[in-house]
Design an enzyme around this catalytic site. Structure first.
Site, PDB file in Angstrom:
ATOM      1  N   GLU A   1       1.131  -0.445  -5.084  1.00 39.65           N
ATOM      2  CA  GLU A   1       0.154   0.609  -5.351  1.00 39.65           C
ATOM      3  C   GLU A   1       0.962   1.905  -5.446  1.00 39.65           C
ATOM      4  OE1 GLU A   1      -3.410   3.332  -3.668  1.00 39.65           O
ATOM      5  OE2 GLU A   1      -1.822   2.563  -2.401  1.00 39.65           O
TER       6      GLU A   1
ATOM      7  N   ASP B   1       0.816  -1.205   0.000  1.00 48.03           N
ATOM      8  CA  ASP B   1       0.000   0.000   0.000  1.00 48.03           C
ATOM      9  C   ASP B   1       0.857   1.266   0.000  1.00 48.03           C
ATOM     10  OD1 ASP B   1      -2.569   1.478   0.493  1.00 48.03           O
ATOM     11  OD2 ASP B   1      -1.550   1.972   2.373  1.00 48.03           O
TER      12      ASP B   1
END
Length: 639
Positions: free
Chosen positions: A367, A314
């Site tokens: 990401e 993330d």
């Protein structure tokens, strides 16, 4: 026979050296709470890194959460920063925290950063847990697991607590979920499931992205062995498991990592580096080797102890950029005058090198929302070393396009054609993720313009475009059946919608589309090679039609894709084809089983009419708002 060593889990000098060097990648085997036997006496050894503390004691139910008496104190291992002590008679299931006195005399309780289990929120204590003893049954899956590049990869992203809930609003456990989730994923032909963060976190509405217990599977849904059971059963059903992992930042909650020993230990001491103002969290201090030992150990921990197949990492951009979502007075440049976090870059490269050293077939997905070069390039070539990157550009362009009214679409045709220009610059996954269907952004279905029926047709063609574009696939839960309102992030999905025919047919469409994807090699075999894709016509902006070829390694696997983004039927549409012969309609989003109009093309024999820079062409009818897949008919068997 009991181990009679008096230092069964006491860190060795080598362990300590490697931890401080940043290369102790299994630090969870020495830090935390470990059930052991010392001098033949069973108990638990506790070890914690708190170099600036003047006192560390064990607080728990056994001493009224005090932890200040001599009998409770841990011993400081000289010149190490570690505190450790064996507590005889203590057992699994013991609730505890560390009583820490900081260098300024402050006195506070902290959960164990290496705890394997935590109390169910809102309680915050750590729990002594033994992760050993689960008997895995996924050996066949792990043996046959292979590198993903030339294989189908279709990921179902889900938030565990809101996929389904019990009638009283209660949460399903990991074990209970296996009975619901696995048949569903299998029926829908998903190859992998990606769980949003399952590490312990205090606040439900952070969705797990603000963690406090990096080594503890959240107790909301059961015990660690229960999660092992779920992953084991998923593997036995042929479904891979990805975990959303958050090394970019952590929660500021008092029991967590913040100011752990009375000083900024896990976070940067410099607020300009430490603060994540947009999220109210703190960044790990990537300049400290010990943070590398902590985080890389944690990543390996999930692979080793829980058998995950990969991670979606993330907020990578927030790690790479010193100015990420900050105003001018909130950041400073690096030593070279740049805006890159040089320490974070080195950490990411070390992370990926380590994971692939131990797990060469792992999935490590970034990401990363900027145009940072070389995200999926090897570290030895100067890249970050991931093997996949979320294609945020494709996502933004595609969703931006489909939200335009039909009349405006011809003027934004470049949003469909531009993404292919960089489709091969990285190994991409195409995400239609949770971030795009929450906080006022509307659900995928509700983003569509037009009437009720046109919204469903629009969602069908969006998912068809998604599945046929180069790159691996990810879809957030609910999109597959047309969740009408955006993700509510507290309540379960609106499964009651399946009482309505339109949503049942939408689900049938997605299941059929996913099955088509798995069965047709042209949709994934050459995902990362230029030979796998060719435009037929990228320029029909006036009619809002795109058409392209997807190829596999064998010519017989070639597919033709035609997508009509207007609610207008196009009759006698001429399409250039790469080879002469008869073409059949392999798949159509306008099948009546999917809620479509039923317009169907009979087999189409090509003629020697040059079109779209091809020697041969066919004529067909393209239904309104439709996604079509054509395939050249094979030779008939000789009787």
């Amino acid at each position: 026979m009991a181990n009679t060593s008096t230092t069964v889990n006491l860190p060795s000098s080598d362990d300590i050296y490697l931890f401080h060097e940043g290369t102790n990648y299994r630090s969870y085997t020495m830090l935390g709470a470990h059930i052991a036997a010392e001098e033949g006496i069973p108990g638990v050894r506790f070890t914690v890194w708190a170099p600036h503390a003047t006192y560390v004691g064990l607080a728990g139910n056994h001493n009224g959460w005090d932890g200040t008496e001599d009998v409770d104190s841990l011993y400081k291992i000289p010149d190490s920063g570690f505190w450790s002590r064996f507590f005889p008679g203590m057992k699994a299931g013991t609730f505890y925290k560390y009583r820490i006195v900081g260098p300024d005399g402050s006195n506070f309780l902290k959960a164990d950063p290496y705890a394997f289990q935590a109390e169910v929120r809102p309680a915050t204590a750590s729990i002594v847990a033994d992760l050993n003893g689960y008997v895995w049954g996924d050996a066949a899956w792990r043996r046959r697991s292979k590198a993903p590049y030339n294989a189908p990869l279709n990921i179902y992203e889900m938030h565990f607590g809101t996929w389904r809930q019990k009638e009283d609003g209660g949460l399903y456990t990991y074990r209970e979920m296996s009975e619901l989730l696995i048949p569903y994923l299998a029926e829908m032909s998903y190859t992998h499931v990606e769980f949003m963060p399952l590490a312990e976190h205090p606040y439900d509405l952070s969705w797990g992205y603000q963690g406090t217990g990096y080594f503890a599977a959240t107790s909301r849904y059961g015990k660690p062995q229960d999660l092992m059971f779920l992953i084991d059963k998923l593997h036995q059903a042929g479904i891979g498991v990805l975990l959303d992992w958050v090394p970019a930042h952590f929660a500021k909650d008092a029991h967590g990592l913040r100011m752990f020993d009375g000083t900024p230990l896990y976070e940067y001491a410099d607020p300009m580096l430490a603060e994540k103002p947009g999220w109210g969290t703190l960044s790990f201090d990537f300049s400290k080797p010990e943070i590398s030992s902590f985080l890389i150990s944690n990543a390996l921990f999930w692979f080793e102890m829980f058998h995950i197949d990969g991670m979606r990492v993330d907020a990578v951009t927030s790690m790479l950029r010193l100015d990420f979502e900050k105003k001018g007075h909130e950041y400073r440049r690096n030593a070279n005058g740049g805006l890159e976090n040089l320490e974070a870059i080195q950490f990411i490269q070390r992370l990926n090198k380590t994971i692939f050293h131990y797990y060469p077939k792992a999935l490590m997905m970034a990401e990363e929302s900027s145009a940072w070069p070389g995200v999926t390039a090897p570290v030895h070539e100067g890249g970050l070393g991931f093997n996949y990157k979320w294609n945020m550009g494709w996502m933004n362009d595609t969703l931006g396009y489909i939200e335009h009214d039909f009349g405006a679409r011809p003027y934004h045709h470049n949003l469909l054609t531009f993404p292919i220009c960089y489709a091969y610059s990285e190994n991409y996954t195409l995400p239609l993720s949770h971030d795009e269907v929450v906080h006022g952004k509307k659900s995928l279905l509700d983003k569509m313009p037009g009437t009720y029926e046109q919204k469903f047709a629009g969602l069908r063609l969006l998912l068809g475009y998604h599945i046929s574009h180069p790159g691996k696939k990810l879809l957030f839960m609910g999109g597959e059946f047309g969740q009408f309102i955006e993700w509510k992030d507290q309540d379960q999905l609106d499964w009651l919608l399946l009482d309505y025919e339109s949503h049942r047919r939408m689900l049938a469409f997605t299941a059929a589309l996913n099955k088509l994807y798995v069965n047709e090699k042209a949709l994934w075999e050459l995902d990362h090679e230029l030979e796998g894709y060719q435009w037929i016509d990228a320029d029909d902006s006036g009619q809002s039609i795109v058409s392209y070829i997807r190829r596999g390694k064998r010519p017989v696997d070639t597919l033709l894709i035609i997508i009509n983004f207007q609610p207008v039927e196009r009759q006698m549409y001429r399409l250039g084809v790469p080879r002469p012969g008869t073409y059949e309609e392999l798949f159509s989003s306008e099948n009546t089983d999917f809620g479509g109009s039923g317009v169907h093309n009979a087999p189409m024999k090509s003629s020697k009419t040059e079109w779209h820079n091809q020697v041969n062409s066919i004529e067909l009818t393209i239904p309104p708002l439709s996604f079509l897949v054509l395939k050249k008919a094979g030779r008939k068997a000789v009787k």
